[in-house]
Motif scaffolding. Structure first.
Motif, short mmCIF file in Angstrom:
data_model
loop_
_atom_site.label_atom_id
_atom_site.label_comp_id
_atom_site.label_asym_id
_atom_site.label_seq_id
_atom_site.Cartn_x
_atom_site.Cartn_y
_atom_site.Cartn_z
N ILE A 73 0.84 -1.20 0.00
CA ILE A 73 0.00 0.00 0.00
C ILE A 73 0.88 1.25 0.00
O ILE A 73 0.57 2.25 -0.65
CB ILE A 73 -1.01 0.01 1.17
CG1 ILE A 73 -2.07 1.10 0.94
CG2 ILE A 73 -0.35 0.22 2.51
CD1 ILE A 73 -3.25 1.03 1.88
N HIS A 77 0.94 4.04 -2.91
CA HIS A 77 0.67 5.44 -2.55
C HIS A 77 1.82 6.35 -2.97
O HIS A 77 1.61 7.49 -3.35
CB HIS A 77 0.41 5.56 -1.05
CG HIS A 77 -0.55 6.66 -0.73
ND1 HIS A 77 -0.80 7.08 0.54
CD2 HIS A 77 -1.31 7.43 -1.54
CE1 HIS A 77 -1.68 8.08 0.48
NE2 HIS A 77 -2.00 8.29 -0.76
N TRP A 171 -4.89 -4.69 7.04
CA TRP A 171 -5.90 -3.79 6.47
C TRP A 171 -6.87 -3.32 7.54
O TRP A 171 -7.25 -2.15 7.57
CB TRP A 171 -6.68 -4.49 5.36
CG TRP A 171 -5.81 -5.13 4.32
CD1 TRP A 171 -5.73 -6.46 4.03
CD2 TRP A 171 -4.88 -4.48 3.45
NE1 TRP A 171 -4.81 -6.67 3.03
CE2 TRP A 171 -4.28 -5.48 2.66
CE3 TRP A 171 -4.50 -3.15 3.25
CZ2 TRP A 171 -3.31 -5.19 1.70
CZ3 TRP A 171 -3.55 -2.86 2.30
CH2 TRP A 171 -2.97 -3.87 1.53
N ALA B 8 -5.22 -2.74 -1.22
CA ALA B 8 -4.31 -1.59 -1.18
C ALA B 8 -4.89 -0.44 -1.99
O ALA B 8 -5.01 0.69 -1.50
CB ALA B 8 -2.93 -1.98 -1.71
#
Lengths: 569, 194
Positions: A73, A77, A171, B8
């Motif tokens: 993630i 990002h 998560w 994600a």
């Protein structure tokens, strides 16, 4: 130093101590997925996130899966932020018509925010659109802070029970921390900040005509919300170049107190969370005590160094009563500036309300050393906790060597594998700080960036690599940071400091999680008493001192000596 | 890989919409209604004309006004972008001097400023630059030293000026929170209104 100055410092620290226990317990229940008052309100949002993203919050992850999700993630990002910064000219909410950032600067800035460093090679009001600040940087402030807390939770779980294969669901941790802790707290803080005068507007910069008839263009923006998470998440990247010294980021003594509280509130509270997760509150308080004692000493040294003023200027006829005011704001004065210096570098925050480059030599040594110790006093949100746990492992290892027993921490046997991983994590930081700074002072392409001469110039370079590797983001800001060499070099240092440290630490947690949890016996070294607290303080100081004292003695210590000899550069 | 990529990317999109767009926009809208002045930058108008922000310092050079602290802000020279020129209180480019305590440039600058302001001892804030370059305040000691000059330039009795200064001196809240300070723009606006 005055009693009134110390009273202000005591007020802030008392607020932090008072909120640590309730906040830490609250974070523990959020991480456990237990019902909380906000859960009734935000529960649908949480479940909506899971459904859309295809997440099963109850499914645990091995340390490898946890680390992989975390890296994934953050990598995604990073790419998104890089694109936003490069393309900001084509995106909305850009009333000043800011151009896209250059590739090295966009790389550095995106890396800086992904790693919770928030090093500012750019000047916010001169380079970034309102849109980039909002959906670029602000979102990163939330995500990187939540990442840190999630990782700390995973590490704590490694000590919780015996024979664990899983460290929790990344998560779910990320979503819960964001929705139930960071977001509501930031909203409340932002409303307070707006009421005190921090702007929250999308209007373009305004032109005023000053009383003497000159034109003054005043930069504005949607500052308050970003300001809240900037400090609460120990991010530290300011909306404006001058960060929390800018009157629009920190207008008065009240906002300053709240900003100081919000930098260290979560890092200290997480020791309580840690105690809850491992099932022994005293273990958390022991870490709290280590952090508290060392940061208190650091605050005292900075305050003392700055309060005396600069003897070179006193000799010219400057009244030393106000202290060293170069690079400081009148409304904060010395005590509230000194406290900010120590707290922003004891954590990985790096916001500043005074310019660190203009601190007295010893006043500048302290923040640099606090970052070099690994920012564990109390450290960044999450990163401080898992950082100090690494030092705790090394401390019990040292104690074990002294008495010839296999060390244990929280009922887990600490063996060669864990100690090697812990040392690997620590040495990566040293390698990046000393290696990077050492190489740079030998390269003309890097030394051309220095603004100060003499030992202070070395300090400037050492501070830059220290801050980037430590994911701090404060600077001896005279250095010209936006050059291709420093943009890319420091960007890599940030990457190493964040993720090359984090992965070995998660590996330790995975390895310990699988071990049986031993009940303490008569031969177990208790890790909640004064003896352990003293040992841990000793290990932190000795390891930090051995690694960094030679470099510091050439920088700030040499500068102090030459200052006493009235030598200038 | 795909099973990791989906959460994600979805979470990034959701958090961007929530923390990067919806909430900041809603907060901006609400702030404009509830705290219009503060949210808009605490702008100050006189006779319908914008004269600055109550929170942002201004450059004063006339003897008729109290002077702000020195500001270290520089901007690129419009004629030669490789050079920097002084731009005190440019509120689009906040910065400090970033001079270390042993720098000759710092000592030289203070020496020159003291020669202008003398006699010693000079309050520290009068000859040091602030962190932001936009410090709106000066210390009461610094303001008190300027009373005689302003009184002469305006032909006002010094006692009257001192009384005005006392009104505009903000003491620490509850006796210990913050430092005593004088907002220079507010004081100078009050002077002009006399």
């Amino acid at each position: 130093m005055t009693p009134i100055g110390w009273a202000q410092i005591a007020l802030v620290l008392a607020l932090v101590a008072l909120t640590a226990w309730p906040l830490g317990r609250y974070i523990a229940s959020v991480l456990a997925g237990a019902p909380t008052p906000l859960g009734r309100l935000l529960g649908p949002a949480e479940r909506g996130c899971y459904r859309l993203a295809g997440i099963d919050p109850g499914r645990g992850m091995s340390w490898k899966a946890y680390a992989f999700a975390l890296l994934m993630i953050n990598a995604a990002h990073f790419l998104l932020l890089y694109a936003m910064l490069r393309l900001q000219f084509y995106l909305p909410l850009n009333p000043q018509g800011m151009a896209g950032l250059s590739p090295p600067l966009a790389f550095n800035t995106a890396m800086s925010f992904v790693t919770n460093t928030n090093w500012q090679a750019y000047a916010g009001e001169g380079a970034l659109s309102y849109g980039s600040q909002m959906w670029g940087l602000t979102v990163h402030n939330f995500l990187s802070a939540a990442t840190g807390i999630a990782a700390a939770a995973a590490v704590a779980r490694g000590f919780a029970g015996g024979g664990l294969k899983q460290l929790g669901n990344f998560w779910a941790d990320l979503t819960r921390i964001t929705l139930y802790v960071l977001l509501p707290a930031s909203l409340v803080l932002a409303v307070f900040y707006i009421a005190r005068g921090i702007p929250m507007t999308l209007s373009a910069y305004v032109d005023a005509t000053t009383l003497e008839g000159a034109k003054q263009t005043i930069a504005l923006g949607p500052v308050a919300f970003q300001e809240a998470i900037k400090l609460l998440g120990t991010n530290g990247g300011g909306f404006f170049n001058a960060n929390s010294a800018h009157p629009f980021e920190n207008p008065d003594a009240w906002t300053n107190i709240v900003e100081l509280w919000s930098i260290v509130a979560i890092p200290f509270a997480l020791t309580v969370t840690f105690g809850r997760i491992v099932g022994d509150a005293r273990q958390g308080w022991a870490l709290f005590a280590v952090m508290g004692i060392l940061i208190l000493a650091a605050i005292g040294v900075v305050y003392w160094a700055e309060a005396g003023g600069n003897p070179l200027l006193t000799a010219l006829g400057v009244d030393p009563a106000l202290g060293n005011m170069e690079g400081k704001e009148v409304r904060f004065g010395i005590p509230m500036s000194a406290l900010f210096v120590a707290l922003t570098t004891g954590t990985s925050c790096g916001a500043v309300n005074a310019m660190h480059d203009s601190l007295m030599p010893i006043g500048g040594l302290v923040p640099m050393f606090l970052i070099q110790l690994g920012e564990i006093l109390p450290g960044g949100v999450g990163s401080g906790l898992y950082g100090i746990v690494v030092y705790a492992l090394i401390a019990v290892f040292v104690a074990g060597l002294m008495v010839g027993r296999t060390p244990e921490y929280l009922g887990k046997k600490i063996q060669a594998k864990e100690v090697k991983l812990a040392m690997l994590a620590v040495l990566i930081l040293t390698f990046s700080i000393l290696g990077g700074a050492g190489l740079s002072v030998a390269l003309p392409v890097a030394t051309a960036s220095l603004a100060n001469a003499g030992p202070h110039g070395l300090s400037e370079m050492l501070y830059a690599w220290t801050s980037a590797t430590g994911n701090n983001g404060s600077a001896f800001a005279g250095i010209t940071a936006d050059t291709p060499y420093l943009d890319i070099g420091l960007g890599i240092a940030m990457l190493l400091g964040r993720f090359a440290f984090l992965v070995p630490v998660l590996a330790i947690a995975g390895s310990l999680g699988g071990k049986v949890k031993l009940a303490g016996g008569a031969g177990t070294f208790p890790t909640h008493g004064p003896l352990f607290i003293g040992l841990l303080i000793g290990v932190i100081l000795i390891m930090g001192g051995l690694q960094f004292f030679p470099a510091l003695s050439l920088g700030p210590i040499a500068e102090q000596v030459t200052l006493l000899a009235c030598k200038t550069y | 890989m795909i099973s990791t990529l989906r959460p994600a990317i979805t979470l990034i999109v959701l958090f961007t919409l929530l923390t990067g767009i919806a909430i900041p926009l809603a907060l901006t809208g609400a702030a404009g209604v509830v705290f219009p002045s503060q949210a808009g930058g605490s702008l100050v108008e006189r006779d319908g004309k914008l004269v600055g922000s109550a929170l942002i310092g201004q450059n004063f050079t006339s003897d008729k006004y109290f002077w702000s602290r020195p500001s270290a802000i520089t901007d690129p020279d419009p004629n030669d972008s490789t050079k920097q020129v002084a731009a005190p209180y440019d509120a689009t480019n906040s910065n400090g001097s970033n001079l270390g305590p042993t720098q000759k440039a710092l000592v030289d600058r203070v020496t020159a400023d003291i020669a202008k302001l003398g006699p010693a001892p000079v309050p520290a804030d009068a000859v040091t630059t602030s962190a932001s370059g936009l410090d709106p305040d000066i210390s009461p000691a610094n303001a008190a030293r300027q009373v005689a000059r302003v009184a002469r330039a305006r032909g006002m009795p010094e006692d009257k000026l001192r009384a005005l200064l006392a009104v505009h001196t903000e003491a620490p809240a509850l006796g210990f929170i913050g430092e005593a300070h004088v907002n220079v723009l507010a004081l100078n606006l009050a002077l002009d209104a006399q």
